[in-house]
Design a protein around this motif. Sequence first.
Motif, short mmCIF file in Angstrom:
data_model
loop_
_atom_site.label_atom_id
_atom_site.label_comp_id
_atom_site.label_asym_id
_atom_site.label_seq_id
_atom_site.Cartn_x
_atom_site.Cartn_y
_atom_site.Cartn_z
N LEU A 77 30.30 30.80 90.47
CA LEU A 77 30.46 29.73 91.44
C LEU A 77 30.69 30.27 92.84
O LEU A 77 30.10 29.81 93.82
CB LEU A 77 31.62 28.83 91.01
N LEU A 78 31.56 31.29 92.97
CA LEU A 78 31.82 31.88 94.27
C LEU A 78 30.57 32.58 94.83
O LEU A 78 30.30 32.53 96.04
CB LEU A 78 32.97 32.88 94.17
N ALA A 79 29.79 33.22 93.94
CA ALA A 79 28.56 33.87 94.40
C ALA A 79 27.55 32.85 94.89
O ALA A 79 26.85 33.08 95.90
CB ALA A 79 27.97 34.71 93.26
N ALA A 80 27.45 31.69 94.21
CA ALA A 80 26.53 30.65 94.67
C ALA A 80 26.95 30.10 96.03
O ALA A 80 26.11 29.85 96.91
CB ALA A 80 26.46 29.53 93.63
N GLU A 81 28.25 29.91 96.25
CA GLU A 81 28.73 29.44 97.55
C GLU A 81 28.46 30.46 98.65
O GLU A 81 28.07 30.10 99.77
CB GLU A 81 30.22 29.13 97.48
N ALA A 82 28.64 31.75 98.33
CA ALA A 82 28.36 32.78 99.33
C ALA A 82 26.87 32.83 99.67
O ALA A 82 26.49 33.00 100.83
CB ALA A 82 28.84 34.14 98.82
N ASP A 83 26.01 32.68 98.66
CA ASP A 83 24.57 32.66 98.92
C ASP A 83 24.18 31.46 99.78
O ASP A 83 23.32 31.56 100.66
CB ASP A 83 23.79 32.63 97.59
N ALA A 84 24.81 30.30 99.53
CA ALA A 84 24.50 29.12 100.34
C ALA A 84 24.93 29.32 101.79
O ALA A 84 24.20 28.93 102.72
CB ALA A 84 25.19 27.90 99.75
N ARG A 85 26.09 29.94 102.01
CA ARG A 85 26.52 30.21 103.40
C ARG A 85 25.59 31.20 104.08
O ARG A 85 25.30 31.09 105.27
CB ARG A 85 27.96 30.74 103.40
N TRP A 86 25.12 32.18 103.34
CA TRP A 86 24.21 33.18 103.92
C TRP A 86 22.86 32.55 104.26
O TRP A 86 22.27 32.87 105.28
CB TRP A 86 24.03 34.33 102.94
N GLU A 87 22.36 31.67 103.41
CA GLU A 87 21.08 31.01 103.69
C GLU A 87 21.18 30.06 104.87
O GLU A 87 20.18 29.82 105.57
CB GLU A 87 20.61 30.24 102.45
N ALA A 88 22.38 29.52 105.12
CA ALA A 88 22.54 28.59 106.24
C ALA A 88 22.51 29.30 107.59
O ALA A 88 22.21 28.67 108.61
CB ALA A 88 23.84 27.80 106.09
N LYS A 89 22.80 30.59 107.62
CA LYS A 89 22.79 31.32 108.89
C LYS A 89 21.35 31.58 109.32
O LYS A 89 20.49 31.88 108.51
CB LYS A 89 23.53 32.66 108.74
#
Length: 233
Positions: free
Chosen positions: A106-118
Amino acid sequence: MSAKQIGPVRQAWYQWKALRLPWRKRFLVGLDLQGNTYWEFRLTRGDPELSPDARYRRIVKYPRSTHYSEVKVPPQWHQWLRYQRRRAPSLAEQAEDVARQERVKLLAAEADARWEAKPGYLDPPPPPPPPPPPSSAEAAPGGSEKSQPVPPLDTGYRQQQQPQEQEQEQERAAQESSSTPDERRRQTTDAQQQSSRFAAGKGKDDPWKRARPSAPGETWQPEAWTPPAAKKR
């Protein structure tokens, strides 16, 4: 993931097989959340240092309905099978590890979503925003929009420059009115002499022009050379 439901009969059978009776060669050690059972066995009874067959070996047994490709062994039981841990893992320890893995995913998915938003460095810039719609004051009476010319920005520089030019013209006119005819003729004569000197300076010979033709050009050819006779000593 939760452990499979075990009936009372099978649970009693597991407890019976887990008893380390002296005449037994095979003991049940534990089971995992997938229903696999883990055993210790030895070929003969005796001292493991004297007889290698008396050493306990570790194996895993999976249900008959499970295909070979679907067999999964948890990391804790892998360590136990390879003699990297002495005590077998419990069901509570295995359930806690599964919950930890879900939290990490779950934490890895949230980190990937934040990275894709940049925005990326290689991504094209976003398009400019559309111009705002014209207001009702800018619209024509007939309903069609009509662009109004924008007046120039008044910085005051032109207003400051005009009085200075006027003052210079007034000073020039005052000098001309106060000067005598002799002074005006002298000024005219000086201007003519300066123009004649400038024209004469243009007609003078340019030393650079004289120096240019002395250099060899494209048509230059070497002259023939005949060595002189050597003097006798």
